[in-house]
Design an enzyme around this catalytic site. Structure first.
Site, short mmCIF file in Angstrom:
data_model
loop_
_atom_site.label_atom_id
_atom_site.label_comp_id
_atom_site.label_asym_id
_atom_site.label_seq_id
_atom_site.Cartn_x
_atom_site.Cartn_y
_atom_site.Cartn_z
N ASP A 34 0.83 -1.22 0.00
CA ASP A 34 0.00 0.00 0.00
C ASP A 34 0.86 1.26 0.00
O ASP A 34 0.78 2.09 0.91
CB ASP A 34 -0.94 0.02 1.21
N GLU A 200 -11.38 -1.90 -2.64
CA GLU A 200 -10.79 -1.03 -1.61
C GLU A 200 -9.69 -0.16 -2.23
O GLU A 200 -9.48 -0.17 -3.44
CB GLU A 200 -10.20 -1.87 -0.48
#
EC number: 3.2.1.99
Length: 321
Positions: A34, A200
Protein backbone atom coordinates in the site's frame (compact mmCIF):
# COMPACT_ATOMS: atom_id res chain seq x y z
CA UNK A 1 16.89 14.66 -15.09
CA UNK A 2 19.19 14.13 -18.09
CA UNK A 3 17.63 12.84 -21.32
CA UNK A 4 19.84 9.72 -21.23
CA UNK A 5 18.55 8.84 -17.75
CA UNK A 6 14.93 9.33 -18.79
CA UNK A 7 15.50 7.13 -21.85
CA UNK A 8 16.86 4.39 -19.59
CA UNK A 9 13.82 4.61 -17.34
CA UNK A 10 11.34 4.47 -20.18
CA UNK A 11 13.14 1.68 -21.99
CA UNK A 12 12.48 -0.50 -18.94
CA UNK A 13 8.76 -0.20 -19.67
CA UNK A 14 8.68 -2.98 -22.25
CA UNK A 15 5.22 -4.17 -23.22
CA UNK A 16 4.31 -7.59 -21.87
CA UNK A 17 0.89 -9.12 -22.51
CA UNK A 18 -0.58 -5.70 -23.26
CA UNK A 19 0.92 -4.04 -20.18
CA UNK A 20 4.29 -2.44 -19.55
CA UNK A 21 6.75 -3.82 -17.02
CA UNK A 22 7.31 -1.67 -13.93
CA UNK A 23 10.11 0.85 -14.22
CA UNK A 24 13.42 -0.28 -12.76
CA UNK A 25 13.58 -0.04 -8.95
CA UNK A 26 16.82 -0.17 -6.96
CA UNK A 27 17.71 -0.17 -3.27
CA UNK A 28 14.99 -1.25 -0.83
CA UNK A 29 12.09 -2.08 -3.17
CA UNK A 30 10.29 -4.38 -0.72
CA UNK A 31 8.51 -3.12 2.42
CA UNK A 32 6.15 -1.61 -0.13
CA UNK A 33 2.60 -2.73 0.72
CA UNK A 34 0.00 0.00 0.00
CA UNK A 35 2.62 2.59 -0.97
CA UNK A 36 2.30 6.37 -0.99
CA UNK A 37 4.67 8.31 -3.22
CA UNK A 38 5.52 12.02 -3.08
CA UNK A 39 8.38 14.34 -4.06
CA UNK A 40 9.64 16.98 -1.63
CA UNK A 41 9.11 20.40 -3.14
CA UNK A 42 12.21 21.99 -1.60
CA UNK A 43 14.85 19.72 -3.14
CA UNK A 44 13.13 17.17 -5.40
CA UNK A 45 13.85 14.20 -3.11
CA UNK A 46 11.35 11.34 -3.36
CA UNK A 47 9.65 9.71 -0.37
CA UNK A 48 7.73 6.46 -0.13
CA UNK A 49 5.50 5.41 2.78
CA UNK A 50 3.90 2.00 3.29
CA UNK A 51 1.82 -0.24 5.54
CA UNK A 52 3.31 -1.65 8.74
CA UNK A 53 6.15 -0.75 11.06
CA UNK A 54 4.21 2.33 12.22
CA UNK A 55 4.33 3.51 8.59
CA UNK A 56 7.63 2.62 6.97
CA UNK A 57 9.47 5.56 5.36
CA UNK A 58 11.93 5.38 2.46
CA UNK A 59 13.65 8.06 0.42
CA UNK A 60 15.48 8.26 -2.90
CA UNK A 61 17.11 10.87 -5.11
CA UNK A 62 15.23 9.61 -8.18
CA UNK A 63 11.83 8.03 -8.61
CA UNK A 64 13.35 4.62 -9.33
CA UNK A 65 15.86 4.66 -6.46
CA UNK A 66 18.07 3.71 -4.89
CA UNK A 67 15.51 3.63 -2.06
CA UNK A 68 16.78 3.83 1.53
CA UNK A 69 14.80 2.89 4.66
CA UNK A 70 14.48 5.82 7.10
CA UNK A 71 12.48 4.23 9.92
CA UNK A 72 8.94 4.67 11.25
CA UNK A 73 6.97 7.81 10.40
CA UNK A 74 4.93 7.56 13.63
CA UNK A 75 7.36 5.76 15.97
CA UNK A 76 5.11 5.96 19.04
CA UNK A 77 2.05 4.68 17.21
CA UNK A 78 -1.28 6.41 16.74
CA UNK A 79 -3.21 8.28 19.44
CA UNK A 80 -6.30 6.36 18.31
CA UNK A 81 -7.21 3.81 20.98
CA UNK A 82 -7.91 0.76 18.82
CA UNK A 83 -6.21 -2.54 18.16
CA UNK A 84 -3.63 -1.92 15.46
CA UNK A 85 -2.54 1.52 16.63
CA UNK A 86 1.07 0.31 16.79
CA UNK A 87 1.04 -1.05 13.22
CA UNK A 88 -0.85 1.37 10.91
CA UNK A 89 -1.96 0.71 7.36
CA UNK A 90 -2.34 2.23 3.90
CA UNK A 91 -0.86 5.72 4.22
CA UNK A 92 -1.71 8.51 1.81
CA UNK A 93 0.56 11.58 1.79
CA UNK A 94 -0.42 14.88 0.16
CA UNK A 95 0.87 18.44 0.23
CA UNK A 96 -1.74 21.11 1.01
CA UNK A 97 -0.31 24.61 1.30
CA UNK A 98 3.09 24.29 2.96
CA UNK A 99 2.16 21.24 5.07
CA UNK A 100 2.29 17.54 4.23
CA UNK A 101 -0.65 15.48 5.51
CA UNK A 102 -0.43 11.74 6.09
CA UNK A 103 -3.71 9.87 6.40
CA UNK A 104 -3.53 6.31 7.74
CA UNK A 105 -5.69 3.42 8.96
CA UNK A 106 -5.89 1.84 12.40
CA UNK A 107 -7.39 -1.64 12.19
CA UNK A 108 -6.65 -5.35 12.37
CA UNK A 109 -7.08 -7.95 9.64
CA UNK A 110 -10.71 -9.00 9.13
CA UNK A 111 -12.03 -6.52 11.70
CA UNK A 112 -14.51 -3.72 11.11
CA UNK A 113 -13.33 -1.91 14.24
CA UNK A 114 -11.31 0.70 12.39
CA UNK A 115 -10.54 4.40 12.28
CA UNK A 116 -8.67 6.86 10.09
CA UNK A 117 -6.02 9.11 11.56
CA UNK A 118 -3.84 11.97 10.33
CA UNK A 119 -0.32 13.24 10.95
CA UNK A 120 1.44 16.35 9.60
CA UNK A 121 4.97 17.32 8.61
CA UNK A 122 6.84 20.19 6.99
CA UNK A 123 9.75 18.07 5.71
CA UNK A 124 8.33 14.54 5.12
CA UNK A 125 10.67 13.05 7.73
CA UNK A 126 9.43 14.29 11.12
CA UNK A 127 5.72 13.75 11.73
CA UNK A 128 3.25 14.97 14.36
CA UNK A 129 0.33 12.62 14.97
CA UNK A 130 -3.07 14.28 15.45
CA UNK A 131 -5.05 11.09 15.93
CA UNK A 132 -8.63 10.63 14.74
CA UNK A 133 -10.16 12.46 11.78
CA UNK A 134 -13.72 11.48 12.70
CA UNK A 135 -13.99 8.67 10.15
CA UNK A 136 -14.48 5.35 11.96
CA UNK A 137 -16.40 2.09 11.73
CA UNK A 138 -17.55 -0.76 13.93
CA UNK A 139 -19.51 -3.98 13.52
CA UNK A 140 -22.65 -3.20 11.53
CA UNK A 141 -21.24 -0.14 9.73
CA UNK A 142 -21.76 0.21 5.99
CA UNK A 143 -18.01 0.21 5.42
CA UNK A 144 -14.66 -0.57 6.94
CA UNK A 145 -12.92 2.74 7.71
CA UNK A 146 -9.54 2.06 6.14
CA UNK A 147 -7.57 3.09 3.01
CA UNK A 148 -8.00 6.88 3.22
CA UNK A 149 -6.97 9.33 0.50
CA UNK A 150 -7.73 13.06 0.54
CA UNK A 151 -8.23 15.06 -2.63
CA UNK A 152 -8.91 18.75 -3.34
CA UNK A 153 -11.44 19.00 -6.17
CA UNK A 154 -11.03 22.75 -6.68
CA UNK A 155 -13.62 23.80 -4.12
CA UNK A 156 -13.51 21.33 -1.24
CA UNK A 157 -11.42 18.66 0.46
CA UNK A 158 -12.77 15.14 -0.15
CA UNK A 159 -11.70 11.93 1.58
CA UNK A 160 -12.25 8.57 -0.08
CA UNK A 161 -12.12 5.48 2.12
CA UNK A 162 -13.63 2.05 2.64
CA UNK A 163 -13.10 -1.64 2.06
CA UNK A 164 -15.43 -4.64 1.63
CA UNK A 165 -18.92 -4.49 3.23
CA UNK A 166 -20.48 -1.77 1.00
CA UNK A 167 -17.03 -0.82 -0.30
CA UNK A 168 -15.92 2.74 -1.10
CA UNK A 169 -17.30 6.00 0.30
CA UNK A 170 -16.49 9.69 0.26
CA UNK A 171 -16.90 12.44 2.85
CA UNK A 172 -16.12 16.16 2.86
CA UNK A 173 -13.27 17.33 5.06
CA UNK A 174 -12.43 20.62 6.70
CA UNK A 175 -9.70 22.77 5.19
CA UNK A 176 -7.04 22.12 6.43
CA UNK A 177 -8.12 18.45 6.34
CA UNK A 178 -7.54 17.35 9.93
CA UNK A 179 -11.17 16.43 10.61
CA UNK A 180 -14.46 15.72 8.84
CA UNK A 181 -16.42 18.83 7.88
CA UNK A 182 -19.21 19.76 10.29
CA UNK A 183 -22.46 18.04 9.34
CA UNK A 184 -20.85 16.05 6.51
CA UNK A 185 -22.19 12.58 5.80
CA UNK A 186 -20.58 9.75 3.86
CA UNK A 187 -21.71 8.84 0.34
CA UNK A 188 -21.20 5.52 -1.45
CA UNK A 189 -19.29 5.97 -4.74
CA UNK A 190 -18.25 2.40 -5.64
CA UNK A 191 -19.65 -1.03 -4.78
CA UNK A 192 -19.08 -4.59 -6.00
CA UNK A 193 -22.32 -6.29 -5.01
CA UNK A 194 -21.25 -9.82 -5.95
CA UNK A 195 -18.87 -12.17 -4.18
CA UNK A 196 -17.06 -10.88 -1.11
CA UNK A 197 -17.35 -7.20 -2.13
CA UNK A 198 -13.56 -7.15 -2.46
CA UNK A 199 -13.02 -3.53 -3.44
CA UNK A 200 -10.79 -1.03 -1.61
CA UNK A 201 -7.83 1.35 -1.80
CA UNK A 202 -9.63 4.20 -3.60
CA UNK A 203 -7.59 7.11 -4.97
CA UNK A 204 -8.87 10.05 -7.05
CA UNK A 205 -6.69 11.79 -9.67
CA UNK A 206 -7.69 14.63 -11.99
CA UNK A 207 -6.91 14.70 -15.70
CA UNK A 208 -8.62 17.06 -18.10
CA UNK A 209 -12.31 17.40 -17.30
CA UNK A 210 -12.53 14.18 -15.32
CA UNK A 211 -11.87 12.92 -11.83
CA UNK A 212 -10.58 9.34 -12.11
CA UNK A 213 -11.37 6.95 -9.26
CA UNK A 214 -8.72 4.22 -9.10
CA UNK A 215 -9.28 1.23 -6.79
CA UNK A 216 -8.10 -2.31 -6.09
CA UNK A 217 -10.29 -5.40 -6.54
CA UNK A 218 -9.72 -8.97 -5.36
CA UNK A 219 -7.61 -10.75 -2.74
CA UNK A 220 -4.75 -8.54 -1.59
CA UNK A 221 -2.63 -10.70 0.63
CA UNK A 222 -1.44 -14.07 1.85
CA UNK A 223 -0.63 -15.48 -1.59
CA UNK A 224 2.08 -17.71 -0.16
CA UNK A 225 -0.44 -19.57 2.04
CA UNK A 226 -3.77 -19.13 0.21
CA UNK A 227 -3.44 -18.25 -3.45
CA UNK A 228 -6.81 -17.37 -5.02
CA UNK A 229 -8.21 -18.88 -8.19
CA UNK A 230 -6.79 -17.31 -11.34
CA UNK A 231 -8.13 -13.76 -11.69
CA UNK A 232 -9.12 -13.57 -8.02
CA UNK A 233 -5.91 -11.79 -7.01
CA UNK A 234 -5.54 -8.00 -6.74
CA UNK A 235 -5.93 -5.87 -9.85
CA UNK A 236 -6.39 -2.15 -10.43
CA UNK A 237 -9.56 -0.72 -11.94
CA UNK A 238 -10.90 2.77 -12.63
CA UNK A 239 -14.11 4.76 -13.09
CA UNK A 240 -14.43 8.45 -13.92
CA UNK A 241 -16.80 11.36 -13.33
CA UNK A 242 -17.00 15.13 -13.79
CA UNK A 243 -17.74 15.24 -10.03
CA UNK A 244 -15.31 14.07 -7.34
CA UNK A 245 -18.15 12.84 -5.13
CA UNK A 246 -20.68 11.06 -7.40
CA UNK A 247 -21.52 9.75 -10.83
CA UNK A 248 -18.49 7.54 -11.46
CA UNK A 249 -18.83 5.16 -14.43
CA UNK A 250 -16.48 2.79 -16.24
CA UNK A 251 -15.53 2.80 -19.92
CA UNK A 252 -18.67 0.85 -20.85
CA UNK A 253 -20.90 3.28 -18.96
CA UNK A 254 -21.62 0.97 -16.01
CA UNK A 255 -21.95 2.85 -12.74
CA UNK A 256 -19.19 2.24 -10.23
CA UNK A 257 -21.91 1.79 -7.60
CA UNK A 258 -23.32 -1.07 -9.72
CA UNK A 259 -20.10 -3.05 -9.99
CA UNK A 260 -18.47 -1.01 -12.74
CA UNK A 261 -14.73 -0.84 -13.19
CA UNK A 262 -12.38 -0.77 -16.19
CA UNK A 263 -9.17 -2.71 -15.59
CA UNK A 264 -6.02 -0.57 -15.68
CA UNK A 265 -3.45 -3.13 -14.55
CA UNK A 266 -3.60 -6.82 -13.65
CA UNK A 267 -1.29 -9.82 -13.38
CA UNK A 268 1.01 -10.30 -16.37
CA UNK A 269 4.37 -11.94 -16.93
CA UNK A 270 6.24 -11.97 -13.59
CA UNK A 271 3.93 -9.30 -12.15
CA UNK A 272 1.22 -10.78 -9.91
CA UNK A 273 -1.56 -9.09 -7.94
CA UNK A 274 -0.81 -5.38 -8.49
CA UNK A 275 -2.78 -3.03 -6.21
CA UNK A 276 -2.73 -0.58 -3.32
CA UNK A 277 -2.25 2.11 -5.96
CA UNK A 278 -2.05 5.87 -6.25
CA UNK A 279 -1.22 8.41 -8.95
CA UNK A 280 1.59 10.97 -8.85
CA UNK A 281 2.23 13.71 -11.40
CA UNK A 282 5.99 13.58 -11.78
CA UNK A 283 7.69 16.70 -13.19
CA UNK A 284 9.74 14.58 -15.62
CA UNK A 285 7.69 11.47 -16.38
CA UNK A 286 4.23 13.03 -16.16
CA UNK A 287 1.45 10.97 -14.53
CA UNK A 288 2.63 7.70 -13.03
CA UNK A 289 0.72 4.85 -11.41
CA UNK A 290 2.46 3.49 -8.31
CA UNK A 291 1.48 0.28 -6.55
CA UNK A 292 2.74 -2.90 -4.89
CA UNK A 293 2.99 -6.28 -6.60
CA UNK A 294 4.45 -9.75 -6.27
CA UNK A 295 7.39 -10.59 -8.51
CA UNK A 296 6.80 -14.30 -9.10
CA UNK A 297 10.54 -14.89 -9.60
CA UNK A 298 11.17 -13.64 -6.04
CA UNK A 299 8.28 -14.91 -3.89
CA UNK A 300 4.62 -14.53 -2.96
CA UNK A 301 4.89 -13.54 0.74
CA UNK A 302 3.50 -10.18 1.81
CA UNK A 303 6.94 -9.10 2.98
CA UNK A 304 8.34 -9.76 -0.50
CA UNK A 305 5.97 -7.42 -2.32
CA UNK A 306 7.73 -4.99 -4.62
CA UNK A 307 7.27 -1.29 -5.33
CA UNK A 308 6.01 -0.72 -8.87
CA UNK A 309 5.74 2.39 -11.05
CA UNK A 310 4.36 2.77 -14.57
CA UNK A 311 3.74 5.85 -16.67
CA UNK A 312 0.08 6.47 -17.61
CA UNK A 313 -1.31 7.69 -20.92
CA UNK A 314 -4.64 9.55 -20.61
CA UNK A 315 -4.82 10.55 -24.29
CA UNK A 316 -7.81 8.31 -25.05
CA UNK A 317 -9.76 9.64 -22.09
CA UNK A 318 -9.05 6.48 -20.10
CA UNK A 319 -5.75 5.67 -18.35
CA UNK A 320 -3.52 3.21 -20.19
CA UNK A 321 -0.42 1.75 -18.53
Amino acid sequence: MRVSTLTTLLSAATAVHGYANPLTCSGVCTNAHDPALIRRSSDGKYYRFSTGGKIAMHSATTINGPWTYLGAAIPNGSKIDLTGNDDLWAPDVTLFGDTYYMFYSVSSFGSQSSAIGVATSTDLETWTDHGATGVASSSGSKYNAIDPAVYYDGSKMVMTFGSFWQDIFTVNMNNPPLTVASGASSTNIAYKSSGTHAQEGAYIAKNGDYHYLFFSVGQCCGYDSSKPASGGEYKIQVCRSTSATSGFVDKSGTACTAGGGTTVLESHGNVYGPGGQGVYYDPTLGPVLYYHYVDTTIGYADGQKQFGINTIDFSTGWPVV
